[in-house]
Motif scaffolding. Structure first.
Motif, mmCIF file in Angstrom:
data_model
loop_
_atom_site.group_PDB
_atom_site.id
_atom_site.type_symbol
_atom_site.label_atom_id
_atom_site.label_comp_id
_atom_site.label_asym_id
_atom_site.label_seq_id
_atom_site.Cartn_x
_atom_site.Cartn_y
_atom_site.Cartn_z
ATOM 1 N N GLY A 23 0.839 -1.203 0.000
ATOM 2 C CA GLY A 23 0.000 0.000 0.000
ATOM 3 C C GLY A 23 0.866 1.240 0.000
ATOM 4 O O GLY A 23 1.843 1.320 0.749
ATOM 5 N N ASN A 73 -4.709 -0.586 2.503
ATOM 6 C CA ASN A 73 -3.756 -0.235 3.569
ATOM 7 C C ASN A 73 -4.308 0.987 4.292
ATOM 8 O O ASN A 73 -4.507 2.033 3.680
ATOM 9 N N GLU A 141 9.287 -5.282 7.354
ATOM 10 C CA GLU A 141 9.772 -4.290 6.386
ATOM 11 C C GLU A 141 11.076 -3.659 6.848
ATOM 12 O O GLU A 141 11.144 -3.043 7.901
ATOM 13 N N SER A 145 13.362 0.249 2.382
ATOM 14 C CA SER A 145 12.075 0.589 1.758
ATOM 15 C C SER A 145 11.912 2.052 1.441
ATOM 16 O O SER A 145 12.474 2.908 2.125
ATOM 17 N N GLY A 146 11.044 2.308 0.481
ATOM 18 C CA GLY A 146 10.563 3.670 0.266
ATOM 19 C C GLY A 146 9.496 3.982 1.300
ATOM 20 O O GLY A 146 8.871 3.085 1.841
ATOM 21 N N GLY A 174 13.608 -3.271 -0.315
ATOM 22 C CA GLY A 174 14.791 -3.554 -1.118
ATOM 23 C C GLY A 174 14.633 -4.731 -2.062
ATOM 24 O O GLY A 174 15.622 -5.243 -2.576
ATOM 25 N N GLN A 193 6.755 -8.329 -0.497
ATOM 26 C CA GLN A 193 5.988 -7.117 -0.809
ATOM 27 C C GLN A 193 6.942 -6.119 -1.444
ATOM 28 O O GLN A 193 8.013 -5.862 -0.908
ATOM 29 N N GLY A 195 7.170 -2.137 -3.224
ATOM 30 C CA GLY A 195 6.497 -0.859 -3.435
ATOM 31 C C GLY A 195 7.144 -0.112 -4.582
ATOM 32 O O GLY A 195 6.534 0.119 -5.629
ATOM 33 N N THR A 196 8.427 0.201 -4.408
ATOM 34 C CA THR A 196 9.154 0.999 -5.399
ATOM 35 C C THR A 196 9.065 0.391 -6.802
ATOM 36 O O THR A 196 8.857 1.100 -7.787
HETATM 37 C C1 LIG Z 1 5.542 6.205 -2.457
HETATM 38 C C2 LIG Z 1 5.400 5.234 -1.310
HETATM 39 C C3 LIG Z 1 4.364 5.408 -0.401
HETATM 40 C C4 LIG Z 1 4.176 4.480 0.649
HETATM 41 N N1 LIG Z 1 3.108 4.630 1.488
HETATM 42 C C5 LIG Z 1 2.859 3.690 2.439
HETATM 43 C C6 LIG Z 1 1.690 3.773 3.254
HETATM 44 O O1 LIG Z 1 0.869 4.695 3.109
HETATM 45 N N2 LIG Z 1 1.500 2.807 4.196
HETATM 46 C C7 LIG Z 1 2.369 1.758 4.372
HETATM 47 O O2 LIG Z 1 2.140 0.898 5.246
HETATM 48 N N3 LIG Z 1 3.489 1.637 3.595
HETATM 49 C C8 LIG Z 1 3.734 2.574 2.628
HETATM 50 N N4 LIG Z 1 4.832 2.432 1.802
HETATM 51 C C9 LIG Z 1 5.679 1.200 1.920
HETATM 52 C C10 LIG Z 1 5.255 0.122 0.900
HETATM 53 O O3 LIG Z 1 3.965 -0.386 1.196
HETATM 54 C C11 LIG Z 1 6.226 -1.072 0.866
HETATM 55 O O4 LIG Z 1 6.218 -1.793 2.068
HETATM 56 C C12 LIG Z 1 7.661 -0.630 0.563
HETATM 57 O O5 LIG Z 1 7.672 0.241 -0.533
HETATM 58 C C13 LIG Z 1 8.538 -1.845 0.287
HETATM 59 O O6 LIG Z 1 9.872 -1.481 0.052
HETATM 60 P P1 LIG Z 1 10.464 -1.127 -1.426
HETATM 61 O O7 LIG Z 1 10.044 0.288 -1.680
HETATM 62 O O8 LIG Z 1 11.915 -1.268 -1.253
HETATM 63 O O9 LIG Z 1 9.860 -2.096 -2.383
HETATM 64 C C14 LIG Z 1 5.060 3.377 0.781
HETATM 65 C C15 LIG Z 1 6.128 3.245 -0.123
HETATM 66 C C16 LIG Z 1 6.310 4.145 -1.164
HETATM 67 C C17 LIG Z 1 7.439 3.935 -2.139
#
Ligand SMILES: Cc1cc2nc3c(=O)[nH]c(=O)nc-3n(C[C@H](O)[C@H](O)[C@H](O)COP(=O)(O)O)c2cc1C
Length: 321
Positions: A23, A73, A141, A145-146, A174, A193, A195-196
């Motif tokens: 999310g 989320n 996490e 992560s972002g 990552g 999971q 996100g990026t």
């Molecule tokens: C732009 C962005 C917004 C995010 N917003 C949320 C959020 O609102 N709630 C949450 O639980 N995680 C948030 N995350 C974390 C992601 O759900 C995810 O766990 C994470 O991006 C995983 O790491 P990665 O970016 O290395 O893939 C966000 C990540 C990004 C990049």
């Protein structure tokens, strides 16, 4: 041949791939989440502080692209949280993911409606506490992560959480391809999971400036804001994030740091990045793995390639029997 992981939750949801699109407030729209679920992963709509009507609209947008289950989320600190849960229940959502905060006051009610609850955890202690309260799985996490982050890295956090709890553990932070996915499985995760990686997908609706910035980012192009005043978040290096860190240094040297001023600077900044693509005011949240992402691809391709590469690597190390 694709490997099958033992994850009862993913089986229940009928997922083809053990891959979740995390999310993301503003960036994780109904269209993106629905497209990920339609392609065989699990998409999760990120609703941040949205009010209930906006949540319903995004859920319906997801339904325009899929009949498969997807998640929402939620931000537990939101003042709309009660109405948001009402909408989630009315709309028949199957998965609720939570970021910061304790979902346990809502757990019984969500379970009564057959909803799977999966909090994101940055530490063993929180994972154990969530298991005790009765959640169905945890997303461990790491700080690669972002977005908002804890302090441990994925490599160290995941196996420790796996050893500490008896519910499925999803690894996040990552992971951007099949190698990261296979590594997470080796650490004991029963799913990943990302996100990026999904920010740079065709179905992602973020501003072109944001997508391009993710694709162009190098390994060293993210920074963490909030190191000094709290609320740590990993974002791409931009004029805004550099200024933020500079201001933080100034604020922290004052006898009483002006947390309000910092909050003002951060407020709404993710929206400025996602909707307006504005590098002067936007927080381009993205993880360290952005440096690995070289192309915008359809989510179906991201899922298929990630899992077939992971399966190949896992089969090589496990043997084919
Ligand atoms: C732009 C962005 C917004 C995010 N917003 C949320 C959020 O609102 N709630 C949450 O639980 N995680 C948030 N995350 C974390 C992601 O759900 C995810 O766990 C994470 O991006 C995983 O790491 P990665 O970016 O290395 O893939 C966000 C990540 C990004 C990049």
């Amino acid at each position: 041949m694709n490997v099958q992981l033992n994850n009862p939750i993913f089986e229940k949801l009928g997922m083809t791939y053990p891959i979740i699109q995390g999310g993301m407030a503003w960036a994780g729209t109904g269209h993106l989440a629905g497209s990920v679920s339609e392609a065989g992963g699990l998409g999760i709509i990120g609703i941040g502080y949205w009010h209930a009507d906006q949540v319903r609209t995004e859920i319906r947008r997801a339904r325009e692209v899929t009949d498969r289950p997807f998640g929402v989320n939620v931000m537990l600190m939101s003042r709309h949280i009660r109405e948001v849960f009402d909408v989630i229940i009315e709309e028949g959502i199957k998965v609720v993911a939570t970021g910061a905060g304790d979902p346990s006051p809502f757990l019984e009610e969500l379970h009564e409606h057959g909803i799977i609850v999966m909090p994101v955890v940055p530490s063993v202690a929180l994972a154990k506490m969530m298991e005790k309260k009765g959640v169905d799985a945890v997303v461990a996490e790491g700080a690669e992560s972002g977005g908002h982050i804890g302090s441990l890295s994925t490599m160290a956090l995941v196996p420790q959480v796996v050893d500490a709890v008896n519910i499925p553990v999803i690894a996040a932070g990552g992971i951007g391809d099949g190698r990261g996915t296979a590594a997470a499985v080796m650490l004991g995760a029963s799913g990943v999971q990302m996100g990026t990686r999904f920010l740079a997908s065709e179905e992602s609706e973020i501003h072109e400036n944001f997508k391009n910035a993710v694709v162009k980012a190098r390994d060293i192009d993210t920074v963490v804001t909030g190191e000094l005043l709290g609320n740590r978040a990993r974002v791409l290096k931009t004029k805004m994030s550099k200024q933020y860190i500079k201001n933080e240094r100034l604020e922290v040297t004052k006898p009483k740091p002006d947390a309000d001023a910092m909050e003002k600077l951060e407020n709404g900044t993710l929206k400025n990045a996602v909707i307006d693509g504005d590098k002067n005011t936007g927080a381009f949240m993205a993880g360290e793995i952005a440096g690995l992402i070289k192309e915008v691809e359809p989510v179906s391709q991201i899922l298929e390639q990630t899992w077939s590469q992971a399966s190949e690597l896992l089969t090589q190390s496990w043997g084919t029997h």
